[in-house]
Write a protein that holds these residues in place. Structure first.
Motif, PDB file in Angstrom:
ATOM      1  N   TYR A 169     -65.882 -16.156   6.861  1.00  0.00           N
ATOM      2  CA  TYR A 169     -66.100 -17.212   7.853  1.00  0.00           C
ATOM      3  C   TYR A 169     -64.926 -17.282   8.836  1.00  0.00           C
ATOM      4  N   VAL A 170     -63.736 -16.978   8.335  1.00  0.00           N
ATOM      5  CA  VAL A 170     -62.590 -16.949   9.254  1.00  0.00           C
ATOM      6  C   VAL A 170     -62.843 -15.881  10.327  1.00  0.00           C
ATOM      7  N   LEU A 171     -63.308 -14.709   9.896  1.00  0.00           N
ATOM      8  CA  LEU A 171     -63.587 -13.657  10.887  1.00  0.00           C
ATOM      9  C   LEU A 171     -64.703 -14.091  11.831  1.00  0.00           C
ATOM     10  N   ARG A 172     -65.731 -14.720  11.265  1.00  0.00           N
ATOM     11  CA  ARG A 172     -66.841 -15.169  12.120  1.00  0.00           C
ATOM     12  C   ARG A 172     -66.324 -16.163  13.160  1.00  0.00           C
ATOM     13  N   ARG A 173     -65.470 -17.107  12.721  1.00  0.00           N
ATOM     14  CA  ARG A 173     -64.925 -18.100  13.659  1.00  0.00           C
ATOM     15  C   ARG A 173     -64.127 -17.412  14.764  1.00  0.00           C
ATOM     16  N   ILE A 174     -63.329 -16.429  14.346  1.00  0.00           N
ATOM     17  CA  ILE A 174     -62.481 -15.751  15.326  1.00  0.00           C
ATOM     18  C   ILE A 174     -63.341 -14.978  16.314  1.00  0.00           C
ATOM     19  N   LEU A 175     -64.366 -14.330  15.796  1.00  0.00           N
ATOM     20  CA  LEU A 175     -65.246 -13.562  16.693  1.00  0.00           C
ATOM     21  C   LEU A 175     -65.948 -14.494  17.678  1.00  0.00           C
ATOM     22  N   ARG A 176     -66.435 -15.611  17.174  1.00  0.00           N
ATOM     23  CA  ARG A 176     -67.155 -16.539  18.059  1.00  0.00           C
ATOM     24  C   ARG A 176     -66.210 -17.154  19.088  1.00  0.00           C
ATOM     25  N   ARG A 177     -64.993 -17.426  18.656  1.00  0.00           N
ATOM     26  CA  ARG A 177     -63.992 -17.941  19.576  1.00  0.00           C
ATOM     27  C   ARG A 177     -63.730 -16.903  20.671  1.00  0.00           C
ATOM     28  N   GLY A 178     -63.608 -15.639  20.249  1.00  0.00           N
ATOM     29  CA  GLY A 178     -63.382 -14.552  21.198  1.00  0.00           C
ATOM     30  C   GLY A 178     -64.517 -14.476  22.218  1.00  0.00           C
ATOM     31  N   LEU A 179     -65.747 -14.612  21.740  1.00  0.00           N
ATOM     32  CA  LEU A 179     -66.891 -14.528  22.653  1.00  0.00           C
ATOM     33  C   LEU A 179     -66.921 -15.682  23.633  1.00  0.00           C
ATOM     34  N   ARG A 180     -66.489 -16.841  23.161  1.00  0.00           N
ATOM     35  CA  ARG A 180     -66.436 -18.002  24.053  1.00  0.00           C
ATOM     36  C   ARG A 180     -65.468 -17.707  25.222  1.00  0.00           C
ATOM     37  N   TYR A 181     -64.346 -17.036  24.887  1.00  0.00           N
ATOM     38  CA  TYR A 181     -63.400 -16.698  25.950  1.00  0.00           C
ATOM     39  C   TYR A 181     -63.943 -15.580  26.833  1.00  0.00           C
ATOM     40  N   ALA A 182     -64.728 -14.667  26.235  1.00  0.00           N
ATOM     41  CA  ALA A 182     -65.344 -13.603  27.043  1.00  0.00           C
ATOM     42  C   ALA A 182     -66.289 -14.243  28.055  1.00  0.00           C
ATOM     43  N   GLN A 183     -66.957 -15.299  27.613  1.00  0.00           N
ATOM     44  CA  GLN A 183     -67.879 -15.995  28.517  1.00  0.00           C
ATOM     45  C   GLN A 183     -67.123 -16.561  29.720  1.00  0.00           C
ATOM     46  N   LYS A 184     -65.880 -16.974  29.475  1.00  0.00           N
ATOM     47  CA  LYS A 184     -65.064 -17.481  30.589  1.00  0.00           C
ATOM     48  C   LYS A 184     -64.760 -16.366  31.586  1.00  0.00           C
ATOM     49  N   LEU A 185     -64.861 -15.108  31.127  1.00  0.00           N
ATOM     50  CA  LEU A 185     -64.662 -13.978  32.044  1.00  0.00           C
ATOM     51  C   LEU A 185     -66.028 -13.450  32.497  1.00  0.00           C
ATOM     52  N   ASN A 186     -67.012 -14.329  32.446  1.00  0.00           N
ATOM     53  CA  ASN A 186     -68.375 -14.035  32.917  1.00  0.00           C
ATOM     54  C   ASN A 186     -69.089 -12.957  32.108  1.00  0.00           C
ATOM     55  N   ILE A 187     -68.679 -12.765  30.871  1.00  0.00           N
ATOM     56  CA  ILE A 187     -69.330 -11.746  30.047  1.00  0.00           C
ATOM     57  C   ILE A 187     -70.326 -12.424  29.120  1.00  0.00           C
ATOM     58  N   THR A 188     -71.565 -11.960  29.171  1.00  0.00           N
ATOM     59  CA  THR A 188     -72.568 -12.584  28.300  1.00  0.00           C
ATOM     60  C   THR A 188     -73.210 -11.540  27.391  1.00  0.00           C
ATOM     61  N   GLN A 189     -72.676 -10.344  27.402  1.00  0.00           N
ATOM     62  CA  GLN A 189     -73.176  -9.272  26.526  1.00  0.00           C
ATOM     63  C   GLN A 189     -72.099  -8.964  25.490  1.00  0.00           C
ATOM     64  N   PRO A 190     -72.475  -8.292  24.387  1.00  0.00           N
ATOM     65  CA  PRO A 190     -71.434  -7.912  23.431  1.00  0.00           C
ATOM     66  C   PRO A 190     -70.336  -7.118  24.128  1.00  0.00           C
ATOM     67  N   ILE A 191     -69.110  -7.459  23.852  1.00  0.00           N
ATOM     68  CA  ILE A 191     -67.986  -6.778  24.517  1.00  0.00           C
ATOM     69  C   ILE A 191     -66.865  -6.454  23.532  1.00  0.00           C
ATOM     70  N   LEU A 192     -66.727  -7.324  22.510  1.00  0.00           N
ATOM     71  CA  LEU A 192     -65.561  -7.178  21.632  1.00  0.00           C
ATOM     72  C   LEU A 192     -65.548  -5.815  20.941  1.00  0.00           C
ATOM     73  N   TYR A 193     -66.740  -5.356  20.539  1.00  0.00           N
ATOM     74  CA  TYR A 193     -66.772  -4.093  19.797  1.00  0.00           C
ATOM     75  C   TYR A 193     -66.249  -2.939  20.657  1.00  0.00           C
ATOM     76  N   LYS A 194     -66.336  -3.092  21.987  1.00  0.00           N
ATOM     77  CA  LYS A 194     -65.868  -2.024  22.871  1.00  0.00           C
ATOM     78  C   LYS A 194     -64.333  -1.946  22.916  1.00  0.00           C
ATOM     79  N   LEU A 195     -63.664  -2.923  22.304  1.00  0.00           N
ATOM     80  CA  LEU A 195     -62.197  -2.947  22.353  1.00  0.00           C
ATOM     81  C   LEU A 195     -61.548  -2.343  21.106  1.00  0.00           C
TER      82      LEU A 195
END
Ligand code: SER
Length: 808
Positions: free
Chosen positions: A304-330
């Motif tokens: 759940y810690v990882l899930r929280r971190i991933l979701r937090r990361g996606l929320r910040y990606a959304q701030k960079l106008n990203i609405t598709q999966p992006i984290l895995y590309k990093l």
């Protein structure tokens, strides 16, 4: 100096002083229930410190990735806000197990920092525990640190403990003064200081003198031997040695930040705008290392810690106008930066990427509607309340998958709080309810007949949900083969607590009728309550019996066969329900193509899971509906102001209680009302513009062949003045127009006329001569801005008299 070299020099320095290189441990502590994650390099030596274990050496060195997102050491909230804290960081460490103590620890730390890394002595400070005079004396005696830079602190800063219980002791830290430029609290009155509030001084290295064990009751027990446990922050040292503004510009982060820039098209900045880049770059490191050590995002514990971190990361990606999966590309960039020392990472790249991508896909389905719902909640806070109600925080958690800290983060961004107690009450109520539910459907069945293998389903709620989805997958595969044909073969499958996903070979999309038929067949098998049995048998026997196996998969000689009556037989090692009725209900939620000749079905099993999903869908529709409703209300208000008739909102009161279908219908009605309103408002605006033009022309003074109009407005900008003048000149070309406006704190002028011997630019020059400002233009139109508002009337009066005489 490259980070790799910094790390290597540290290790070699201590190897030369007879330290053994101890391989870093996984981020999941081994056999230590007091910790969720490895939070310090010393964790793997805890037994040695406590006198319960030994090693073949008494001195050790390494570099260890540490995760600090839970328990006693938690840096999550600071990540991205500052540039020195991370959820995962690398700790360079050297240890003595009952061997050397304070003297060598201090002497070698000073030697390494000042001679090997060449850190400036004058910028270094040493802190010591308030009663540890021995360390103070050693700093003075065996190093040439400025004695005024030896400072005493209390428990909070200079007594280090691993967790609530365990090894601990006083410590001496080395801090670096990075210079006044690094103060990030310039607007807050303070004096920059070691352990102060700003970022000017940072801790680089902690030398812990382990001599106690903290007991459950809080007391300290003397250890049989004294030890040294040190930890230095690699990222911070590298930042200094690479002369970068922060950790994020070092070669440990740069490849990740660059990749984020490429993927988002948004450049990184080291100010607050760069926070999303920093948070994402930080979080992807934790995800990469966590998943490499086999932690999978899930609903509890480490997962759940990882899930929280991933979701937090996606929320910040959304701030960079990203609405598709992006984290895995990093993931590749993390491996570029750190994969040479952590050499198990490159081998796990595909696995890590797949896990992250699939988790991203899952959350992105609800993120946008969750954010929309959050906004609706914020907009509907009453009586200036600054608190998101617990019920709403729970709805965001339960329906939209927002971890509570994500909701808190979004609330904080708006200066709001979250009612955490209320949230917990809701959460506990739901947990109690699902415990009852599990009792009702107790699947802790007796062993089933073939092979006597015990069914594996337990009281554990998540395992039951997984088992339902797993057996459901077998039923689905059998149903697909029966209805579509024997060419259907599994090409991929994911069994989760929340859903199942099944990829299979088939050449075209399934018709709605076929989908209904498949769903009904699976549900019929569920109703038949067929026993699910497991048996061990030789692989050849299983094949002879016709058990389904995976193409290309290597099986042992003896295999486990899961059979559901005469409907399905598959080789499988997974957890299943004891009989099909435990699945309760099966529902297909999507069918799509994932590659040529490969289709994907997503489906849900279990009444609760299905109704939960339906409710989540309903909430998504409701969030959109509420957003549109707000638009209509705003339009109504605008329309009323313009003297129009607002549309009735009477039918829209009860949307909360409606089904998804009804909400969709209502939303469509709203959309057509929005169109109506917008048209009415546009008509009204056109109409009122026409009225204004007519009124103004009526006020113009006829002089000779011209009509002179000098008029001032309030808060018209230059665009509005020009549009108005377009309308006026086209309806009466004999006009000589001089328009002024006070917009915010400046005055604007526009002159327009058709009289070649009286250029508009000259008129503007006269005006700015009195009221100031700058301008210019052509013979028939000119303008000026930046004039003094208090001079506007005088300037217009002056031009009135000038033009009246020039025109007559
Ligand atoms: N265990 C100490 C710390 O984490 C030193 O490594 O700071």
């Amino acid at each position: 100096m490259k980070s790799q070299e910094v790390r290597q020099k540290f290790i070699e320095f201590f190897q030369q002083k007879d330290h053994e290189f101890a391989a870093p441990s996984p981020v999941v502590p081994q056999n230590d229930p007091s910790l969720l994650f490895t939070n310090a390099g010393m964790n793997q030596f805890k037994d040695v410190f406590l006198g319960a274990g030994t090693r073949p050496y008494t001195r050790a060195v390494n570099s260890q990735v540490c995760i600090r997102v839970s328990g006693k050491h938690n840096d999550l909230e600071d990540v991205g806000l500052d540039t020195t804290h991370h959820t995962l960081f690398e700790m360079l460490g050297n240890w003595s197990f009952g061997d050397y103590y304070k003297r060598e620890a201090i002497q070698w730390a000073w030697e390494l920092f000042t001679q090997v890394y060449g850190l400036p002595k004058a910028a270094l400070y040493a802190t010591i525990y308030e009663t540890d005079d021995e360390s103070g004396e050693l700093w003075k005696k065996i190093t040439d640190i400025n004695p005024a830079h030896i400072l005493k602190f209390g428990n909070k800063d200079n007594f280090w403990e691993m967790a609530q219980t365990g090894p601990c002791g006083p410590c001496s830290e080395i801090h670096l003064d990075r210079g006044a430029d690094h103060c990030d609290k310039k607007e807050t009155p303070h004096t920059c200081s070691v352990n102060g509030i700003c970022a000017r001084y940072i801790e680089l290295w902690n030398l812990v003198f382990i001599q106690y064990e903290r007991q459950e009751d809080g007391s300290l027990l003397d250890l049989p031997q004294k030890h040294v446990d040190t930890g230095a922050g690699l990222e911070r040292i590298v930042a200094y040695l690479q002369h970068t503004a922060s950790n994020y510009e070092t070669d440990l982060f740069e490849p990740i930040i660059k990749k984020i820039e490429t993927l988002t098209g948004i450049p990184y900045s080291d100010g607050i705008q760069g926070m999303p880049h920093r948070v994402i770059a930080d979080h992807i490191r934790t995800l990469t290392f966590g998943i490499a050590d086999n932690i999978l995002p899930s609903n509890d514990g480490r997962g759940y810690v990882l899930r929280r971190i991933l979701r937090r990361g996606l929320r910040y990606a959304q701030k960079l106008n990203i609405t598709q999966p992006i984290l895995y590309k990093l993931v590749g960039s993390v491996i570029d930066a750190m994969g040479s020392y952590y050499d198990y990472l490159p081998k796990r790249k595909d696995f890590i990427e797949n896990v992250i991508k699939s988790e991203e896909e899952g959350f992105l389905k609800t993120l946008t509607s969750g954010v929309l719902h959050f906004q609706n909640v914020v907009d509907s806070l009453v009586n200036n309340s600054d608190t998101i109600p617990g019920k709403e925080a729970f709805k965001l958690y339960d329906t939209f998958g927002f971890p509570i800290d994500l909701t808190e983060l979004m609330a904080r961004e708006r200066g709001l709080k979250v009612d955490l107690a209320g949230f917990r009450t809701e959460l506990n109520a739901q947990r109690a309810q699902s415990r009852n539910h599990i009792k009702l459907h107790n699947c802790d069945a007796k062993d089933v007949p073939i092979g006597g293998e015990a069914r594996i389903v337990t009281h554990d709620e998540d395992r039951l949900k997984m088992a339902r989805h797993h057996t459901g997958t077998h039923l689905l595969q059998a149903a697909l083969r029966q209805i579509l044909g024997e060419h259907v073969y599994q090409s991929g499958s994911l069994v989760d607590v929340a859903r199942l996903r099944f990829d299979f070979s088939h050449f075209k999309s399934l018709s709605p009728e076929q989908l209904t038929e498949i769903e009904s067949l699976v549900n019929a098998k569920i109703e038949d309550n067929i026993a699910v049995t497991a048996a061990q048998m030789p692989l050849d026997d299983a094949k002879k019996k016709g058990a389904m196996a995976l193409f290309g998969e290597k099986y042992d000689d003896v295999v486990r066969v899961i059979q559901i009556g005469d409907f399905s037989m598959e080789l499988c090692g997974g957890t299943h329900v004891p009989s099909t009725a435990a699945i309760e209900k099966f529902r297909i939620i999507s069918e799509s193509a994932i590659a040529a000749g490969t289709r994907r079905i997503e489906a849900l099993c279990g009444e609760e899971t299905i109704s939960h999903y339906q409710e989540a869908e309903r909430q998504k529709h409701l969030a959109l509906f509420n957003q549109k409703l707000k638009t209509v209300k705003a339009l109504n208000q605008e329309n009323t102001t313009l003297g129009g008739t607002p549309v009735s909102l009477a039918d829209f009161d009860k949307a909360d209680t409606l089904t998804s279908e009804d909400i969709i219908t209502l939303t469509e009605t709203l959309l057509s009302r929005i169109k109506q309103q917008e048209k009415q408002i546009a008509d009204k605006k056109n109409h009122s513009a026409a009225d204004t033009v007519r009124d103004l022309i009526g006020k113009a003074t006829p002089i000779g062949n011209h009509k002179l109009l000098i008029h001032s407005f309030d808060q018209y900008d230059m665009g509005m003045l020009r549009t108005l003048s377009d309308h006026m000149i086209s309806s009466d070309p004999s006009l000589v127009l001089v328009l002024g406006s006070v917009k915010d704190d400046q005055a604007l002028f526009l002159a327009r006329l058709k009289k070649p011997d009286l250029p508009a630019a000259d008129i503007i020059k006269e005006l700015t001569g009195i009221a100031g400002g700058k301008g210019g233009g052509r013979a028939d139109m000119a303008q000026a801005g930046g004039a003094d508002p208090s001079k506007l009337d005088t300037a217009l009066r002056h031009i009135d008299s000038v033009l009246s005489s020039r025109l007559s």
